[in-house]
Design a protein around this motif. Sequence first.
Motif, mmCIF file in Angstrom:
data_model
loop_
_atom_site.group_PDB
_atom_site.id
_atom_site.type_symbol
_atom_site.label_atom_id
_atom_site.label_comp_id
_atom_site.label_asym_id
_atom_site.label_seq_id
_atom_site.Cartn_x
_atom_site.Cartn_y
_atom_site.Cartn_z
ATOM 1 N N PRO A 102 38.079 48.364 9.444
ATOM 2 C CA PRO A 102 39.545 48.312 9.508
ATOM 3 C C PRO A 102 39.966 47.658 10.820
ATOM 4 O O PRO A 102 39.466 48.032 11.881
ATOM 5 C CB PRO A 102 39.966 49.787 9.456
ATOM 6 N N CYS A 103 40.875 46.695 10.723
ATOM 7 C CA CYS A 103 41.294 45.925 11.905
ATOM 8 C C CYS A 103 42.793 46.089 12.125
ATOM 9 O O CYS A 103 43.577 45.985 11.186
ATOM 10 C CB CYS A 103 40.990 44.441 11.705
ATOM 11 N N SER A 104 43.165 46.308 13.377
ATOM 12 C CA SER A 104 44.568 46.544 13.717
ATOM 13 C C SER A 104 45.237 45.281 14.235
ATOM 14 O O SER A 104 44.633 44.498 14.966
ATOM 15 C CB SER A 104 44.661 47.634 14.787
ATOM 16 N N THR A 105 46.486 45.100 13.862
ATOM 17 C CA THR A 105 47.284 43.991 14.382
ATOM 18 C C THR A 105 47.807 44.286 15.790
ATOM 19 O O THR A 105 48.347 43.396 16.443
ATOM 20 C CB THR A 105 48.502 43.719 13.486
ATOM 21 N N ASP A 106 47.661 45.531 16.230
ATOM 22 C CA ASP A 106 48.171 45.923 17.556
ATOM 23 C C ASP A 106 47.017 45.959 18.547
ATOM 24 O O ASP A 106 46.197 46.869 18.513
ATOM 25 C CB ASP A 106 48.840 47.291 17.473
ATOM 26 N N CYS A 107 46.969 44.966 19.430
ATOM 27 C CA CYS A 107 45.850 44.873 20.367
ATOM 28 C C CYS A 107 46.143 45.566 21.691
ATOM 29 O O CYS A 107 45.326 45.511 22.611
ATOM 30 C CB CYS A 107 45.474 43.411 20.590
ATOM 31 N N SER A 108 47.278 46.224 21.833
ATOM 32 C CA SER A 108 47.615 46.892 23.097
ATOM 33 C C SER A 108 46.575 47.953 23.422
ATOM 34 O O SER A 108 46.307 48.837 22.609
ATOM 35 C CB SER A 108 48.988 47.559 23.002
ATOM 36 N N ALA A 109 46.000 47.858 24.611
ATOM 37 C CA ALA A 109 44.946 48.794 25.027
ATOM 38 C C ALA A 109 45.570 49.847 25.932
ATOM 39 O O ALA A 109 45.406 49.827 27.159
ATOM 40 C CB ALA A 109 43.831 48.041 25.738
ATOM 41 N N VAL A 110 46.304 50.787 25.324
ATOM 42 C CA VAL A 110 47.070 51.757 26.124
ATOM 43 C C VAL A 110 46.156 52.655 26.947
ATOM 44 O O VAL A 110 46.565 53.158 27.995
ATOM 45 C CB VAL A 110 48.011 52.611 25.238
ATOM 46 N N ASN A 111 44.912 52.827 26.493
ATOM 47 C CA ASN A 111 43.973 53.678 27.240
ATOM 48 C C ASN A 111 43.602 53.073 28.598
ATOM 49 O O ASN A 111 43.095 53.775 29.473
ATOM 50 C CB ASN A 111 42.707 53.934 26.424
ATOM 51 N N THR A 112 43.849 51.771 28.766
ATOM 52 C CA THR A 112 43.503 51.131 30.044
ATOM 53 C C THR A 112 44.688 51.065 31.007
ATOM 54 O O THR A 112 44.554 50.553 32.122
ATOM 55 C CB THR A 112 42.992 49.691 29.835
ATOM 56 N N LEU A 113 45.852 51.551 30.577
ATOM 57 C CA LEU A 113 47.046 51.441 31.434
ATOM 58 C C LEU A 113 46.856 52.127 32.791
ATOM 59 O O LEU A 113 47.216 51.541 33.822
ATOM 60 C CB LEU A 113 48.275 51.992 30.707
ATOM 61 N N PRO A 114 46.275 53.348 32.840
ATOM 62 C CA PRO A 114 46.135 53.975 34.166
ATOM 63 C C PRO A 114 45.259 53.152 35.118
ATOM 64 O O PRO A 114 45.634 52.924 36.270
ATOM 65 C CB PRO A 114 45.485 55.330 33.836
ATOM 66 N N ARG A 115 44.097 52.690 34.620
ATOM 67 C CA ARG A 115 43.202 51.967 35.512
ATOM 68 C C ARG A 115 43.832 50.654 35.978
ATOM 69 O O ARG A 115 43.761 50.285 37.150
ATOM 70 C CB ARG A 115 41.859 51.684 34.833
ATOM 71 N N LEU A 116 44.467 49.940 35.048
ATOM 72 C CA LEU A 116 45.064 48.658 35.422
ATOM 73 C C LEU A 116 46.276 48.841 36.327
ATOM 74 O O LEU A 116 46.525 48.019 37.214
ATOM 75 C CB LEU A 116 45.415 47.860 34.158
ATOM 76 N N SER A 117 47.022 49.922 36.107
ATOM 77 C CA SER A 117 48.139 50.206 37.023
ATOM 78 C C SER A 117 47.618 50.415 38.428
ATOM 79 O O SER A 117 48.220 49.955 39.418
ATOM 80 C CB SER A 117 48.900 51.457 36.560
ATOM 81 N N SER A 118 46.474 51.084 38.537
ATOM 82 C CA SER A 118 45.866 51.305 39.846
ATOM 83 C C SER A 118 45.401 49.986 40.460
ATOM 84 O O SER A 118 45.673 49.700 41.631
ATOM 85 C CB SER A 118 44.696 52.275 39.689
ATOM 86 N N ILE A 119 44.720 49.154 39.651
ATOM 87 C CA ILE A 119 44.237 47.861 40.155
ATOM 88 C C ILE A 119 45.396 47.007 40.668
ATOM 89 O O ILE A 119 45.309 46.351 41.705
ATOM 90 C CB ILE A 119 43.459 47.109 39.051
ATOM 91 N N LEU A 120 46.509 47.033 39.917
ATOM 92 C CA LEU A 120 47.635 46.157 40.247
ATOM 93 C C LEU A 120 48.623 46.823 41.220
ATOM 94 O O LEU A 120 49.632 46.212 41.587
ATOM 95 C CB LEU A 120 48.354 45.718 38.972
ATOM 96 N N GLY A 121 48.344 48.078 41.577
ATOM 97 C CA GLY A 121 49.223 48.764 42.518
ATOM 98 C C GLY A 121 50.606 49.028 41.951
ATOM 99 O O GLY A 121 51.606 48.967 42.674
ATOM 100 N N LEU A 122 50.683 49.330 40.673
ATOM 101 C CA LEU A 122 51.982 49.563 40.018
ATOM 102 C C LEU A 122 52.151 51.042 39.659
ATOM 103 O O LEU A 122 51.190 51.744 39.448
ATOM 104 C CB LEU A 122 52.086 48.703 38.757
#
Lengths: 261, 261
Positions: A241-261
């Motif tokens: 099963p393949c999703s049309t929604d590629c948003s990786a919400v599980n990575t938001l905390p780590r990327l927010s930290s990387i980007l200082g947001l």
Amino acid sequence: MKKITHSHRPLILITNDDGVQAKGLQQVAEFLKPLGDIVVVAPDGPRSGQSSAITVTTPLRMKVLDEQEGFCLIRTNGTPVDCIKLSMNILFDRHPDLIVSGINHGSNSGVSVIYSGTMGAVFEGALLHIPSIGFSLCNHQPDADFNPCRDLVVDICRKALASTDWPQGIGLNVNIPKTPQLNGVKMCRAAQGYWTEEYDCRVDPHGREYYWLTGTFKNNEPDADDTDEYWLDRGYVTIVPCSTDCSAVNTLPRLSSILGL
Amino acid sequence: MKKITHSHRPLILITNDDGVQAKGLQQVAEFLKPLGDIVVVAPDGPRSGQSSAITVTTPLRMKVLDEQEGFCLIRTNGTPVDCIKLSMNILFDRHPDLIVSGINHGSNSGVSVIYSGTMGAVFEGALLHIPSIGFSLCNHQPDADFNPCRDLVVDICRKALASTDWPQGIGLNVNIPKTPQLNGVKMCRAAQGYWTEEYDCRVDPHGREYYWLTGTFKNNEPDADDTDEYWLDRGYVTIVPCSTDCSAVNTLPRLSSILGL
């Protein structure tokens, strides 16, 4: 072009990325005729590797090649996604009950789903919340034998048509191994990996280099028994099963930290 | 073509889908020169809507247009993904430290990510576990003013280059609203919805119909304050992490039930 008239039977839209002349397309249309009215809208030639590409810089055309009761065959100059969009907007006055893409001549397992025109059409249908299924036979030959696929394809499509709770935004990527004897069917996820492109570099008669895309799939997880590559290698049909929604919400905390947001 | 020689500085690969002549491409290359060696490999003309399409039926070519210390500009006849693949296989003897796609002339928010050639290149980089970022300005004009984007683009790219724990298989979709005053930056998910294609149907001088793709984005969740469309409308830059793995493992139980597997 006039709207397509259809009966009270289920309406099934079929496309592919190998083009309107491909055997896999003609075969799946035959397989599915018992299930409903069939409308085939397919590219005028090969569109392999077209992913979800749409045609924005040139105009599109459609030509009816065959029209009978319960069956219509139309050629376009577009991509697989263009075929779905044209059908939805020009041909139909309601959503089809099922979208089928294929049967592709060649595998679309693993990360190939990203590049696949077959699956591009499936994502387009899934975006519209229509049950959408891509079928691929792991055999590139133009004269591949699709008969061993018949019962499986019909069974999956019949169940998709009967379902009342198909998950929204989800399409299926069905791959069928090239084997005379199928060992079973596995629902799984796509094996992660990448293609190593060993471009074939040549020199033209004028001394200029050009490059043909070739390549080999590198499976990052060959031992993972919940992946499509694992089971295809063992003679099983795989359904991802393949999703049309590629948003990786599980990575938001780590990327927010990387980007200082 | 010979391999590109580069210094000890970070190696940044830039591409786009608007073509090598686009202002957004030229601007981002200028913005990023302080951060490292820049290699621009871009299509010879517009490739909007090319998604992750790859070129398999015609050969590819590359032409060096400019080469200076720390900067190289190359034109190809391929798609954005072809540009990444050619760079990785023909030009480089190691992975770049960062891949940047854009700055696109026009939005790639919501479900547009599926069709976007800008984001196709980003997915290709993410598959190879290279930090990859697509930038899009919500302004289609060829002479759009990209200067308000400069500090933001440089800041994000500097942090991406400095990171040691970038999540594998993830690229960023950064959209910048068309506004003289940015209100801030939000990390979020893509708004779900679809395009309604209102094809512009015309008749050619020979009496045959043809169709131009137009369309309007329908946002299924206009009030969701964790989506990109919501914050773009309010003057914020949005950053959506996008995964190359579309397997919807959470739907396996329901689909297994539907399919009787």
